[in-house]
Structures are given as C-alpha cells and as structure tokens.
Design an enzyme around this catalytic site. Sequence first.
Site: not given
Length: 855
Positions: A257-258, A290-291
């Site tokens: 997830e950056n 999700h990310e």
Amino acid sequence: MTDAAPQPVFLKDYTPFGFLVDQVELNVHLHPTATRVRAKIAFRPNPAARDRRFFLHGEDLTLISAAIDGTPVTPEITPEGLSCPVPEAPFTWEAEVEIAPAENTALEGLYMSNGMYCTQCEAEGFRKITFYPDRPDVMAPFRVRIDGDLPVLLSNGNPVAQGAGWAEWNDPWPKPSYLFALVAGELVATSDRFTTSEGREVALNVWVRPADQGKADYALDSLIRSMKWDEEVYGRAYDLDVFNIVAVDDFNMGAMENKGLNVFNSRYVLASPETATDRDYENIERIIAHEYFHNWTGDRITCRDWFQLSLKEGLTVFRDSQFSADMRSAAVKRIEDVMTLRARQFREDNGPLAHPVRPESYAEINNFYTATVYEKGAEVIGMVRRLVGPEGYAKALDLYFARHDGQACTIEDWLQVFEEATGRDLTRFKRWYSQAGTPRVKVTEDFKDGTYTLHLEQKTPPTPGQDEKLPQVIPLALGLLSPNGDEVLPTTVIELTEARQEAVFEGLAAKPVPSLLRGFSAPVILERDSTPEERAFLLAHDTDPFNKWEAGRSLAREVLIAMVTEDAAPAPAWLDALAAVVRDEALDPAFRALALRLPGEDELAEALADRGAVPDPLAIHAARERAKTAVARHLDPLWAGLYAQMACPGPYSPGAADAGRRALRLAALGYMARLDGGARAQAHFSAADNMTDEIGALSVLLETGGADEALDRFARRWGHDRLVMDKWFGLQATLAAPERAVAVTRALTEHADFTWKNPNRFRAVIGGFSANAAGFHDASGAGYDLVADWLIRLDAVNPQTAARMSTAFETWARYDEGRREKAQAALERIAAREGLSRDMGEMVGRLLAAGRIAA
Ligand code: BES
Ligand code: ZN
C-alpha cells in the site's frame, strides 16, 4: 543474515525515537549494480523522547559520504546501522550510499524484476536503501528525485516535474519509511480519472509491462469502485492528485500500500477472461480494495510499532471483506472467509506458531504477517461492531479518523475511540488482542414447561508461552426454530463474558432447535452434541445462510470422520440432504457449489486430532475419495440437468452471478467424471473459452485420472504466460495422487521452467505440494525431505518467502511417531544449516518446539 541467535524485540521495551524528521529529500541515481542514493534529512530533537542517541538503521549499504550541517562526519557502522554524535539542536543529515538492486534476490529494499526497478519497504526494507530511523512511528514528508535511463519513473505523492531520464515527486503527507516506494521501467498505463467527494481530480494509472497491456481494466475498475465505496461507507476521500498501481512479477507478498504508489504482485492485477479465473478476478477486486483502503487505515493513520500491525491489517481486512460482501454475495463471502479462517488461523492457533493478535515479542517481524494478525484481527473488529452496533461503529470510526489523522497509533488508541463514542467498557474485550488460542464454547441445553435454557461454558486451550487463559467476551448470535421449521426466535446476540453462563428463553410451545453462532459471530469452536437429523433439519430450514451451510458442512464432517474411523458407509441422510440443497433452485448457485465441496483433508486431520485420534493422511484421502464417489452416484440423476442449466450464455463476465453458475457447473462436472470416466470433462476442456472453465476441467481430469494429454496441450498453449503456467505447476503438485505426489513434484522442480527464485512459481510448486496433505505426509518422509531441501535452497536467496513456506510443517506433531520422527529430522536439518536466515531460524525453532510440547 546471521548465525547468532536472533535477539527478540519486545513490545514492553518501546521507546520513542530521540529525533523528529521534518523533511526527507532523496536523490536516487539508478544503476543495476551501483545505484547511488543521496539522502538529505532534516532532524530535530524529539521533546517527547529521553534517549537522544542518534542511531540510523542501515543494512547492506556502502557508505560513500556522510555530513551533518555540511560538515563531513565518520559514523560508527555495524551490520545493523550507524551511530554518530549530533548537535542538540535541529540539524541536517546528508549521506550518500551505493547499493546493487540487480543482486537483491531477497526482494526487499530496491530490487530488479524483469528489467524494472521496484521497491518493497514494509516492514524493514527502507534500511536497505539508505540510513534512516526505519520505524513506523517516525513520519515525514518525502521529496524524491529519480535519475534513470528508463521511460517511466515513479515515486510516492504528486509529480513535481520530469524530463528525459529524470523525474521529481513530492509526497506532502507525512509517512513512515515503510511506505516509501520507487518504480522505474518500461511500462504502459491503463488510465482513468476520478473526482473525489471533496472535488479533487485524481489521475488513476495501472502500470504494466508492454506485453501485458490490455490486462489491467478490471484492476482499474476495481480501484474506482473501491474509491467510491470508501467515500460512501466510511466517508474517506482520496488525498493526492494521482494514484498509481504497478504490477511486478517478482514479489514476496500479494501487494503493498505505498502512499500513492501501490505495488502489486502481477497475479493480483493482470486479468483477461482467457488467462484469469473467477477466483483471480475476485482476488484482484479484493486486493485492489485492500491496498486502497490502507490509504486511511495504514497510511494516514499508521502503527506506532510493528506489534500494532493488526491495527492496520486486521482493520483493513475487515474493510475489504465488507467491500467484497457489498460487491458480491454477502452470504457466500462470509462462508468463504470462515473457511479460510478455519483452514489457516484455527490451524495456526492450535499449533506451535500460535500467538496473540498483538504479539509480545518477535525475532523477525516478517514472520508475524500471519493469519492471526490478519484474519483473527479482522474477526475481532467484526465482534466489536456486533457489540456496539453499526451506528456505534460508525461513530467510533469517525472519531478515530478525526483524532488520529497523521499519527502512529496503538491498539489502545483504537479501543479508546470505541469506549468514548459508545460508552462501552472494553477492558475485558481487549483480551482478544493478548490471548492466543481459539476459545471452545461448550453448549448443553434443557427444556421444561416452555422454558428453554442454554448452558454455555467457554475455555481456551493453552498455547506456547500461555498456559492459563481467562474468559473472552464472545458475542453469540443465535436463533431458535420450532420443530416444524418456523423461526420462533429471530437472530439475537447474547454476550458471553464468564467461564460459565446460561441463556433462558421462555414461553415456547415445544423444544426448539437452536441455530447457534449465526453468521459465525465470533471466532470460536462450538462444541455441542447434535444428531445427523438435527443437522439435516437446520440445513433445510435455517434462515441464516451461514448456519445453513454450516449445518451441511458439519454433517459432512461427521460422516467423513465415521468413514475414516469406523470404515462406515456414507450416511444416506447426508446424501439425501445434499441432494435437496443441490436441487433447490431458490438457492444461489454459488451457495449450492459451496455445499458440494467436502471438508478438506487437513480439516479432517485436525478434527480427528481434536478427538484424540492420530490422523492417517492416506485413510483420510481414501475416505474422501469414497465419499465423493458416493455423492456422484447418489446425485447422478441431477448432474446432467445441472450441467446444462448452469451454462452461461453470452460473453464471459467475472461478476458473482455468472461465477456462481460456473462454480456449480464445474462441481457437477467433477462428480460426473467419477461416473463417465472423464469424457465430459475432456470435452469441457477442449471447448473452454475462459480460464475458469479450462483450468476447472483440467483439475477434474487431474483428480480422476487421464489428464496427461490435456496437460501437454495446456503447456503448449500457455507456455509463454508466467501467471497461467503457475496454475499448471500448482495444480499438478496439489492434485497428484498420494503415491505419486513426491515424484510428480520432484519432476516439476526439474522442469526447465521451474524458475524457483520467482516467489509465485516457488509457491505454486512447493506450496502446492505442501497443500497435498496425503502426498506431503508420505509415510516415507520423502515429502518432508523434498520441502526441507527447497526451503534450505530458497532461504539462501529469499529468506522472507522461504520462512513463510515453512508453515507446511505447522501440523507435524499431530501425526504418528514414524512421521513425527521424519518431520523432526527434516526440521532439524534445516535448523542446523550454516548461515540460516533470522527469518527461518525463528520459524524452525518455534516449529520444533511443538514436538517438545507434544512429547
Ligand atoms: N502491507 C501488506 C503487504 C506486506 C505484508 C508487506 C508483509 C510486507 C510484509 C498488504 O497490505 C497486505 O496485507 N497484503 C496482503 C493481501 C491482502 C488482501 C490481505 C498480501 O500481500 O498477502
Ligand atoms: Zn494490508
């Protein structure tokens, strides 16, 4: 890597870092073997900290130069980082280091995959890029300049400027280093725009290698739906001008997830009807969500330290489950989630690797991205929501976002907002975060003069390091049915808080049939004596779809166990009940397909061990085969009709409705193959125009024999496609008959395309084989040796993925002495390796302790 015994880190030892970071400027000059990273970091003393030692993490870095406020310094360097005297006032740190991304096979930090550069920094990879306080509670805005001879150069935040061979990015939102990302490569984008509820215009791009162009549409569509959903359901809008997603082929995890630059394992981005299955589409939708959801639950509000990991992961899994339930069938999603929870988390909680949702110590944090932190963590949030209700939950979340935006938080912060927003005391509830093990809830009942009483007892078994357990707060959703099938008490939630409790229901005309733990309202194991007739009754009449499925599942489990232990014939009552479900056209095809799936071999082994028996993997496999054939025969009149009726007219659509029909149709095909020798499956394989049908038919052929030609055709057709070939490799290892499994898997590892350094390919073959219970647990020990050999080999190049796969040995202590000896020897052989990673060292240490407990 280290030979020394790993030094554990303890939650209780947390102290804040001595300095705050006001700004990070990075200058990355890319080169495969000599990338230069210049960092300029503005530090100032942290008034909240007492310890002012200046220590920066750094691993495998060659320091070229370092300076403080422009004056060169010579820091003291160890394998873990550097320390240096610094002023007692704000100062600027500058350092230049050299790194070699092309030599980075661990896929942590900056590495190369298929000619592109990419990064993976969570949890502790940033320290392989530059010297830094690489801990999640140090948050700072980042400005990044990339120089490199590649057309696409990406980093976090918003683009500032770019030219030929360079680009500059600015991320205004303070973030921890684990959310840093950089990508450079020859990439093409599939793009769209999104206007947020706050009026921000966002450019959306999904970047893939040119060969994969055209396979990013579904990911992009999932992203747009996720952005909208988070606005509508959680009131969370996106906060940058761009959102980039990149697909990479070599990736240890699923996705990351950056901030503003999510990096994905390509298997969770790329999809076309010909190459991706319905399951792949579902996973893509879920993981993209999700990310994306992490942007608020993870990025804007992050974790104080890695012990708090479930604060972001448990919550984000809970959120992505809600999203998937909204996009598809909520009932089917719940059933699937519970199946995974039981298969992975209950198994973990019941074995040597059991640990609390918030662990108290670790040697290697990468080993704690577990089913417990993720799935049980999400269940714990579901329970809070059930206890405070949807409005209370919404109020608490609003408070959480308002109060903690920009902060690095703890589980205490999270529970506090619920206490304040709802007035509920969660002191006892908090035990879910500190106590490992799956609670057992034992239920007995009596009925007298219209009064029905449930006697409830709860007990959590001991787990490594935790012998004594306290009662948990358990929301138990239940309903009551009258003997004629009417619901006399609709779903009601009672709260268990004590070791023993009663629930009393008055004014009933007849003894009701209880439907307990509806919707799987808590992650517990229910223990109650029930008859096959009662289970069949609930399967037919329960209004709660989860418990309807559960009734059928437990019925099947009992039947299979009797088949294993007593060599019993499959109970006709079960076969009739199953036929009734399959025939019921009012039921969702996806639900009917789930009902046709028998409990897995590992689940049965676990159930047997639970009853004090020593499971025999071969006997379990054989019984399951017999049961499948019995189902095939008993429901024979239904298959052909079902197969015809469930065909999907029109072009392929990955939506839940068609996917459910395909699942039911393939289930029918599987049972038919046991009667027609696979003729229909061969035809289905040849006629397939999408991967779900193609691989579905191939699986059927592999299970029932006669797949050789289809396997060859498949390989010829898809040899060029890595993701599709992962399926080919994985399926053979997973479905090989017990007596052939070791040989088949060994042959796969000798295949020219077994590119084992690629985590997806390694997982397909070695992970696939580990999931083949009867094959892996071959009495000769050859399965254990095969996996151990490959874990040793992978550990030397990629400790993270190797260590994760060592969970194949999680259940070894439940088997017979002969198998135990062989498994233990294999584990000890790994443990004795010189140069074993910290990751693997910790895992095999914990796994071996299981035998000592069991002995
Ligand atoms: N933050 C993780 C990815 C991660 C995990 C990075 C461990 C480094 C170490 C990410 O948000 C995540 O949880 N990904 C999951 C998929 C998700 C849908 C549960 C994964 O990669 O398996
Ligand atoms: Zn996550």
